[in-house]
Motif scaffolding. Structure first.
Motif, PDB file in Angstrom:
ATOM      1  N   SER A   1     -19.542 -42.630  -1.869  1.00  0.00           N
ATOM      2  CA  SER A   1     -19.532 -41.686  -2.973  1.00  0.00           C
ATOM      3  C   SER A   1     -18.765 -42.247  -4.151  1.00  0.00           C
ATOM      4  CB  SER A   1     -18.893 -40.363  -2.525  1.00  0.00           C
ATOM      5  OG  SER A   1     -17.557 -40.594  -2.109  1.00  0.00           O
TER       6      SER A   1
ATOM      7  N   ASN B   1     -16.256 -41.241  -7.701  1.00  0.00           N
ATOM      8  CA  ASN B   1     -15.477 -40.225  -8.383  1.00  0.00           C
ATOM      9  C   ASN B   1     -16.387 -39.452  -9.315  1.00  0.00           C
ATOM     10  OD1 ASN B   1     -12.848 -39.952  -7.633  1.00  0.00           O
ATOM     11  ND2 ASN B   1     -12.013 -41.320  -9.180  1.00  0.00           N
ATOM     12  N   PRO B   2     -16.071 -38.202  -9.628  1.00  0.00           N
ATOM     13  CA  PRO B   2     -16.875 -37.480 -10.629  1.00  0.00           C
ATOM     14  C   PRO B   2     -16.885 -38.239 -11.949  1.00  0.00           C
ATOM     15  CG  PRO B   2     -15.359 -35.999  -9.500  1.00  0.00           C
ATOM     16  CD  PRO B   2     -15.005 -37.385  -9.072  1.00  0.00           C
TER      17      PRO B   2
ATOM     18  N   THR C   1     -17.241 -44.039 -14.118  1.00  0.00           N
ATOM     19  CA  THR C   1     -16.806 -43.713 -12.767  1.00  0.00           C
ATOM     20  C   THR C   1     -15.913 -44.861 -12.309  1.00  0.00           C
ATOM     21  OG1 THR C   1     -18.824 -44.729 -11.913  1.00  0.00           O
ATOM     22  CG2 THR C   1     -18.830 -42.343 -12.209  1.00  0.00           C
TER      23      THR C   1
ATOM     24  N   PHE D   1      -5.962 -40.889  -3.083  1.00  0.00           N
ATOM     25  CA  PHE D   1      -7.307 -40.564  -2.629  1.00  0.00           C
ATOM     26  C   PHE D   1      -7.174 -39.514  -1.532  1.00  0.00           C
ATOM     27  CE2 PHE D   1      -7.567 -45.190  -3.719  1.00  0.00           C
ATOM     28  CZ  PHE D   1      -8.207 -45.017  -4.937  1.00  0.00           C
TER      29      PHE D   1
ATOM     30  N   ASP E   1     -10.767 -34.556   0.565  1.00  0.00           N
ATOM     31  CA  ASP E   1     -11.777 -33.650   0.036  1.00  0.00           C
ATOM     32  C   ASP E   1     -12.670 -34.317  -1.001  1.00  0.00           C
ATOM     33  OD1 ASP E   1      -9.864 -33.974  -1.878  1.00  0.00           O
ATOM     34  OD2 ASP E   1      -9.616 -31.839  -2.325  1.00  0.00           O
ATOM     35  N   GLU E   2     -12.339 -35.540  -1.390  1.00  0.00           N
ATOM     36  CA  GLU E   2     -13.113 -36.211  -2.427  1.00  0.00           C
ATOM     37  C   GLU E   2     -13.748 -37.511  -1.938  1.00  0.00           C
ATOM     38  OE1 GLU E   2     -12.490 -37.404  -7.153  1.00  0.00           O
ATOM     39  OE2 GLU E   2     -10.796 -36.873  -5.908  1.00  0.00           O
ATOM     40  N   TYR E   3     -13.154 -38.145  -0.913  1.00  0.00           N
ATOM     41  CA  TYR E   3     -13.607 -39.466  -0.495  1.00  0.00           C
ATOM     42  C   TYR E   3     -14.044 -39.455   0.963  1.00  0.00           C
ATOM     43  CZ  TYR E   3     -11.923 -41.309  -4.879  1.00  0.00           C
ATOM     44  OH  TYR E   3     -11.747 -41.563  -6.205  1.00  0.00           O
TER      45      TYR E   3
END
Length: 507
Positions: A344, A346-347, A382, A447, A450-452
């Motif tokens: 994934s 980063n936003p 990103t 990091f 919930d994001e990675y």
């Protein structure tokens, strides 16, 4: 074999102090213990720890000295607080007294830090609170650490290298490192950070001195790391002076002294936390590991006053540019498969990119000529990309920083373009203060799970139920320097490697 010999010769200061006789029966005013014996290079000098009584027989002081064969004595360090002892006790140093002495030595070590303002309210543990497991090894590791720091700053140059190499060889042994880990758990995380910054400041000064003197003796990378496996959590903590990390690429080793000062006196601090659980299915077992927190910071080892006087600014320092972690079960007999979640990003955040050219030509007595052009566009940056992959039963987790200003190249493996270094709008300029920055204001990265990535799942046969199993975590961390506010074309990338073992009971 060399490691076993080193551990066999480990200076046992604890036993020597424990066996100090009744003070009123001493035949001299002091007793001595040799920490570093003489060598063929320096046959006439030793580094000793001495216990010395004052005219008042109930008061003792400890000192680290250089003792020569001609009976001359050079005092390098002496305890500031006098230790009150019962002079008539047949055993003046019982365990409780030694514990008090231990924490006196710990407090002394912490005073050598250059940047301790954040820890003024943190207290040293009360030595009366509990019995300390492994007291002997902890005490010996502390007194050798104190001797190392004192030698860095106080020992005469002719003796310093020999003593420091001897002490370093003792401190990197397995039981010395384990004793230091036990001490860190006793002190707590805040004092652990202060301890490691104190020790690594001394190490950094020693490494710089060795390179300045072109010493032929190599210094083992002074990486300190340890792992914790408890309560459904895997945690790895590490500390390493930036100056001790391997240089992978550097643009110009003769950069100006102010910039090099800012880059040298820092250390990498890292925390890797994973949550794990075991789910027993009908026909197999799932071991699920999720990222909780991955944190890396580059922390200065000297105070802001010294950094501003001799350096190029506190924000001229390395930043994390790539992190690679590998999780591998060490015994794979009962394993069936491993699964990872998708990679994934980063936003994305939108940035305006502006390119302009301006010029003028105004010769005397002419109408003049002016040219101006401007092009503006919007792009999505990103900066961090997260990738997961599998090799055998190894799960690979990678965080890679990209430079969007030059077509999205990896930062750790490329050099910045001169245009981007000169441009004040580059993403890495003023990188710790801008709203859309890739780092925390202090210069690190965090990091969170919930994001990675969602999880890594190992499928294991039911026969492993009840067994204690072991995973290896192997990591590679890259730190890069590109100019922040300082006007320079200097850049470099350094790398560190570490390995730790983590445990999990399949239940």
């Amino acid at each position: 074999k060399k490691k076993m010999m080193s551990e066999k010769k480990f200076p046992d200061v604890f036993t020597w102090i424990q066996n100090i006789p009744q003070i009123t029966k001493w035949r001299t005013t002091s007793l001595s213990f040799c920490i570093c014996p003489s060598t063929s290079d320096f046959p006439n000098s030793t580094l000793n720890l001495i216990a010395q009584k004052s005219p008042n027989p109930s008061v003792l002081t400890f000192s680290i000295i250089v003792q020569s064969n001609n009976h001359s004595t050079l005092y390098l360090w002496t305890t500031k607080q006098e230790l009150s002892i019962n002079p008539n006790s047949p055993n003046p140093f019982d365990e409780q007294t030694i514990v008090s002495l231990l924490f006196d030595f710990v407090e002394t070590i912490l005073t050598y830090t250059s940047n301790s303002s954040n820890y003024s309210t943190i207290k040293i543990p009360n030595p009366d609170s509990s019995k300390i497991d492994g007291l002997k090894d902890i005490f010996n590791a502390v007194i050798l650490t104190l001797s190392f720091i004192v030698c860095v700053y106080e020992a005469p140059l002719y003796l310093r290298e020999n003593c420091l190499n001897t002490l370093k060889n003792h401190l990197v042994t397995c039981h010395a490192r384990q004793a230091t880990i036990s001490l860190m758990k006793l002190l707590g995380s805040n004092l652990e950070e202060q301890w490691m910054r104190t020790v690594n400041l001394a190490l950094t000064n020693w490494i710089i001195e060795q390179r300045r003197c072109e010493s032929t003796k190599t210094t083992t990378t002074p990486l300190f790391s340890y792992a914790v496996s408890a309560y459904g959590l895997w945690k790895v903590q590490l500390y390493c002076p930036v100056e001790a990390m391997e240089v992978e690429r550097s643009s110009n080793p003769t950069a100006d002294s102010r910039l090099l000062f800012s880059l040298k006196f820092n250390q990498l601090e890292g925390v890797m936390q994973f949550n794990h659980k075991v789910v027993v299915r009908d026909k197999w077992i799932d071991v699920i590991v999720k990222i909780d927190n991955i944190r890396y910071d580059v922390i200065k080892l000297v105070n802001e006053k010294l950094m501003s006087r001799r350096g190029a600014g506190e924000h001229e320092k390395h930043f994390p540019s790539r992190i690679s972690l590998q999780l591998t079960p060490t015994l794979q007999t009962d394993f069936i498969s491993v699964s990872v979640s998708k990679s994934s990003n980063n936003p994305g955040r939108e940035f305006e990119v502006e390119r302009s050219i301006e010029g003028s030509f105004d010769p005397p007595n002419s109408l003049g000529l002016r040219v101006a052009g401007r092009e503006a566009s919007t792009m999505t940056m990103t900066p961090w990309k997260f990738e997961q992959s599998v090799l055998g039963y190894t799960a690979n987790l990678n965080w890679i920083l990209y430079d969007s200003s030059v077509g999205g190249r990896e930062v750790f493996s490329t050099k910045p373009s001169r245009f981007s270094i000169m441009s004040p709008r580059s993403w890495f300029k003023d990188r710790y203060a801008r709203a859309y920055r890739s780092f925390t204001r202090r210069g690190g990265v965090i990091f969170a799970g919930d994001e990675y990535g969602e999880s890594v799942v190992w499928k294991i046969k039911k026969g492993a139920l009840g067994r204690r199993m072991e995973w290896e975590i192997k990591g590679f961390i890259w730190l890069t320097y590109w100019p922040n506010k300082y006007k320079t074309f200097y850049h470099e990338t350094r790398r560190l490697e570490f390995t730790q073992l983590l445990n999990l009971t399949i239940a």
